[in-house]
Enzyme design. Sequence first.
Site, PDB file in Angstrom:
ATOM      1  N   CYS A 322     -48.234 -62.849-126.336  1.00 61.95           N
ATOM      2  CA  CYS A 322     -46.932 -62.752-125.667  1.00 61.95           C
ATOM      3  C   CYS A 322     -46.530 -64.178-125.317  1.00 61.95           C
ATOM      4  O   CYS A 322     -47.380 -65.034-125.067  1.00 61.95           O
ATOM      5  CB  CYS A 322     -47.040 -61.886-124.427  1.00 61.95           C
ATOM      6  SG  CYS A 322     -45.475 -61.618-123.624  1.00 61.95           S
ATOM      7  N   TRP A 356     -43.990 -65.920-113.934  1.00 60.13           N
ATOM      8  CA  TRP A 356     -44.446 -64.542-114.139  1.00 60.13           C
ATOM      9  C   TRP A 356     -43.645 -63.615-113.231  1.00 60.13           C
ATOM     10  O   TRP A 356     -43.938 -63.483-112.050  1.00 60.13           O
ATOM     11  CB  TRP A 356     -45.933 -64.437-113.826  1.00 60.13           C
ATOM     12  CG  TRP A 356     -46.776 -65.080-114.880  1.00 60.13           C
ATOM     13  CD1 TRP A 356     -47.190 -64.491-116.053  1.00 60.13           C
ATOM     14  CD2 TRP A 356     -47.317 -66.402-114.905  1.00 60.13           C
ATOM     15  NE1 TRP A 356     -47.948 -65.383-116.788  1.00 60.13           N
ATOM     16  CE2 TRP A 356     -48.045 -66.552-116.119  1.00 60.13           C
ATOM     17  CE3 TRP A 356     -47.253 -67.483-114.031  1.00 60.13           C
ATOM     18  CZ2 TRP A 356     -48.699 -67.726-116.459  1.00 60.13           C
ATOM     19  CZ3 TRP A 356     -47.903 -68.664-114.380  1.00 60.13           C
ATOM     20  CH2 TRP A 356     -48.620 -68.772-115.574  1.00 60.13           C
ATOM     21  N   LYS A 359     -43.166 -58.254-112.278  1.00 64.08           N
ATOM     22  CA  LYS A 359     -43.179 -57.391-111.085  1.00 64.08           C
ATOM     23  C   LYS A 359     -41.829 -57.376-110.370  1.00 64.08           C
ATOM     24  O   LYS A 359     -41.566 -56.508-109.554  1.00 64.08           O
ATOM     25  CB  LYS A 359     -44.287 -57.843-110.125  1.00 64.08           C
ATOM     26  CG  LYS A 359     -44.106 -59.266-109.647  1.00 64.08           C
ATOM     27  CD  LYS A 359     -45.314 -59.818-108.941  1.00 64.08           C
ATOM     28  CE  LYS A 359     -46.440 -60.212-109.860  1.00 64.08           C
ATOM     29  NZ  LYS A 359     -46.138 -61.303-110.821  1.00 64.08           N
TER      30      LYS A 359
HETATM   31  C1  LIG Z   1     -48.699 -62.539-121.769  1.00 68.55           C
HETATM   32  C2  LIG Z   1     -47.806 -62.372-120.569  1.00 68.55           C
HETATM   33  C3  LIG Z   1     -48.331 -61.770-119.449  1.00 68.55           C
HETATM   34  C4  LIG Z   1     -47.536 -61.607-118.325  1.00 68.55           C
HETATM   35  N1  LIG Z   1     -48.078 -60.973-117.260  1.00 68.55           N
HETATM   36  C5  LIG Z   1     -47.328 -60.750-116.171  1.00 68.55           C
HETATM   37  C6  LIG Z   1     -47.863 -60.014-115.106  1.00 68.55           C
HETATM   38  O1  LIG Z   1     -48.992 -59.522-115.170  1.00 68.55           O
HETATM   39  N2  LIG Z   1     -47.086 -59.809-114.015  1.00 68.55           N
HETATM   40  C7  LIG Z   1     -45.823 -60.309-113.940  1.00 68.55           C
HETATM   41  O2  LIG Z   1     -45.178 -60.117-112.905  1.00 68.55           O
HETATM   42  N3  LIG Z   1     -45.258 -60.989-114.964  1.00 68.55           N
HETATM   43  C8  LIG Z   1     -45.982 -61.206-116.079  1.00 68.55           C
HETATM   44  N4  LIG Z   1     -45.436 -61.864-117.150  1.00 68.55           N
HETATM   45  C9  LIG Z   1     -44.055 -62.365-117.056  1.00 68.55           C
HETATM   46  C10 LIG Z   1     -42.999 -61.336-117.423  1.00 68.55           C
HETATM   47  O3  LIG Z   1     -43.394 -60.601-118.550  1.00 68.55           O
HETATM   48  C11 LIG Z   1     -41.694 -62.102-117.653  1.00 68.55           C
HETATM   49  O4  LIG Z   1     -41.357 -62.786-116.451  1.00 68.55           O
HETATM   50  C12 LIG Z   1     -40.532 -61.201-118.049  1.00 68.55           C
HETATM   51  O5  LIG Z   1     -40.900 -60.316-119.082  1.00 68.55           O
HETATM   52  C13 LIG Z   1     -39.368 -62.089-118.482  1.00 68.55           C
HETATM   53  O6  LIG Z   1     -38.323 -61.304-119.020  1.00 68.55           O
HETATM   54  P1  LIG Z   1     -37.012 -62.016-119.565  1.00 68.55           P
HETATM   55  O7  LIG Z   1     -36.011 -60.964-119.774  1.00 68.55           O
HETATM   56  O8  LIG Z   1     -36.678 -63.174-118.713  1.00 68.55           O
HETATM   57  O9  LIG Z   1     -37.458 -62.678-120.954  1.00 68.55           O
HETATM   58  P2  LIG Z   1     -37.472 -62.029-122.414  1.00 68.55           P
HETATM   59  O10 LIG Z   1     -38.067 -60.697-122.394  1.00 68.55           O
HETATM   60  O11 LIG Z   1     -38.064 -63.051-123.306  1.00 68.55           O
HETATM   61  O12 LIG Z   1     -35.930 -61.861-122.742  1.00 68.55           O
HETATM   62  C14 LIG Z   1     -35.103 -62.939-123.083  1.00 68.55           C
HETATM   63  C15 LIG Z   1     -34.240 -62.481-124.223  1.00 68.55           C
HETATM   64  O13 LIG Z   1     -33.250 -63.465-124.479  1.00 68.55           O
HETATM   65  C16 LIG Z   1     -33.007 -63.476-125.860  1.00 68.55           C
HETATM   66  N5  LIG Z   1     -32.376 -64.744-126.233  1.00 68.55           N
HETATM   67  C17 LIG Z   1     -32.935 -65.968-126.205  1.00 68.55           C
HETATM   68  N6  LIG Z   1     -32.073 -66.894-126.659  1.00 68.55           N
HETATM   69  C18 LIG Z   1     -30.942 -66.244-126.959  1.00 68.55           C
HETATM   70  C19 LIG Z   1     -29.676 -66.655-127.485  1.00 68.55           C
HETATM   71  N7  LIG Z   1     -29.424 -67.937-127.822  1.00 68.55           N
HETATM   72  N8  LIG Z   1     -28.711 -65.720-127.666  1.00 68.55           N
HETATM   73  C20 LIG Z   1     -28.949 -64.413-127.358  1.00 68.55           C
HETATM   74  N9  LIG Z   1     -30.138 -63.977-126.888  1.00 68.55           N
HETATM   75  C21 LIG Z   1     -31.122 -64.872-126.683  1.00 68.55           C
HETATM   76  C22 LIG Z   1     -34.402 -63.320-126.451  1.00 68.55           C
HETATM   77  O14 LIG Z   1     -34.366 -62.881-127.778  1.00 68.55           O
HETATM   78  C23 LIG Z   1     -35.042 -62.307-125.511  1.00 68.55           C
HETATM   79  O15 LIG Z   1     -34.935 -60.987-125.991  1.00 68.55           O
HETATM   80  C24 LIG Z   1     -46.197 -62.059-118.311  1.00 68.55           C
HETATM   81  C25 LIG Z   1     -45.667 -62.658-119.445  1.00 68.55           C
HETATM   82  C26 LIG Z   1     -46.449 -62.811-120.569  1.00 68.55           C
HETATM   83  C27 LIG Z   1     -45.847 -63.438-121.785  1.00 68.55           C
END
Ligand SMILES: Cc1cc2nc3c(=O)[nH]c(=O)nc-3n(C[C@H](O)[C@H](O)[C@H](O)COP(=O)(O)OP(=O)(O)OC[C@H]3O[C@@H](n4cnc5c(N)ncnc54)[C@H](O)[C@@H]3O)c2cc1C
Length: 394
Positions: A322, A356, A359
């Site tokens: 991830c 992270w 949560k």
């Molecule tokens: C291995 C791992 C373990 C984790 N464990 C924990 C945990 O145990 N507890 C916890 O609280 N958190 C944890 N986290 C953190 C948590 O998963 C993230 O904080 C959260 O999923 C972030 O979500 P997001 O929507 O910000 O990012 P993302 O899910 O990455 O979404 C961002 C989206 O933006 C899109 N995007 C990017 N650029 C563009 C663009 N130019 N135009 C249009 N779309 C675009 C991408 O395609 C993506 O779909 C972990 C993360 C990982 C990787």
Amino acid sequence: MNNYDVIIVGGGSMGLSTAYQLSKEKVKTLVLERFTFQNQLGSSAGFTRQFRIPYPEEYMVKLVVQSEPYWEDLQSQTKLELMKKVGTLWFGDPDVQTTEGNIKLAEQALTNQQIPYTKLNATDIQNKYHFKNLPSTYEGLFQKDGASINLKNTVETLHSLCATSPFISLKEHSKVDKITSSANQDIQVTVGNTTYTSKKLVLVPGPYVDEVTSLLRIYLNVTYWNMSSAYFKLTDPSINYPTWFVFQPPKGKDGNEFYGFPAVDWDYPGYIRVAPDFVINPLTDPSQRTSIPNKEELALTSEWVKNHMTGIDPRPYHTSTCFMALSNNASKELIVDFAPSFVPNHQNIVLYATGWAGKFIPLMGKILSDLTLNQTTEYDISHFKLTDKHLKNI
Ligand SMILES: Cc1cc2nc3c(=O)[nH]c(=O)nc-3n(C[C@H](O)[C@H](O)[C@H](O)COP(=O)(O)OP(=O)(O)OC[C@H]3O[C@@H](n4cnc5c(N)ncnc54)[C@H](O)[C@@H]3O)c2cc1C
């Protein structure tokens, strides 16, 4: 027709959660996603995340507690199970300080916030929670409200709520490649040949954050972690583990910190996920991401499982990766703020990135929606400000 009140760049968990909260206020919102919704290429890939209250900082403890009603709200909208409460076990060297925190400070923060927990010694941890061969100096705490988050169900629920809302338009395969923001004018967001306009912009691009913020000349100082994870077969079905984290001093490139999950029926039933909380080779660019875990990280995880866990086969059966962007500053905290003041219209551009925050998914949607609509939020995000230390020196 291409005019919206709010455009959200990024349709991961945070983008969908923000859109869901904005829809409650009847705000006309467009979510642009470069891949597909529910993709496996960002930070919300995979099945599980840890929900835990222990943090060394009281403001984080408070924020996790404040996220609970938002999880309950989301759970009330779906029949899918979003969390399994199994408790949080933190154990290890009480003086070790990691990016996750430190046991002693977390105990203090829990006590100050009147959150109940049980203090444990090495014998308790081995007898009650199935670990073995722990140094006798290890200490720990068990906090009963910790949970394994079903991230897949969470994202699916948010996606379905957004897809059925009359206020939200969802567009996938829509990579934002240009953003124009001029003072006192609508913001223009371009995808290929199409330009959308809005009064407000929310940037939640996950690990691709620098690529997106640089469209506004915000160059973030981030590192990229392609995080490994492995699933080990439970050979003694009479035992199960809580969510857990072990704090140990690093040994050179081996960060020596691991965390794990219980066996659950929605994530390789009969298997336990264990992961290293370090990467041996951080990436410098998102294009270097791979779905194949680093061999050394996997071998170290397997060795730890073999030496310290009971009732499981120490050979990894399934593996995954991830992908995260993390701020290069030591605490690796979240960034939740408006664009810096050098960006025209900065007060109408809100950003969440790094750290992270699984949560906080439902609460972060509320916070980002509050900032977008009201310029402020009742939640304490003062520690997540975007400052010069987050920016590259160029
Ligand atoms: C291995 C791992 C373990 C984790 N464990 C924990 C945990 O145990 N507890 C916890 O609280 N958190 C944890 N986290 C953190 C948590 O998963 C993230 O904080 C959260 O999923 C972030 O979500 P997001 O929507 O910000 O990012 P993302 O899910 O990455 O979404 C961002 C989206 O933006 C899109 N995007 C990017 N650029 C563009 C663009 N130019 N135009 C249009 N779309 C675009 C991408 O395609 C993506 O779909 C972990 C993360 C990982 C990787």
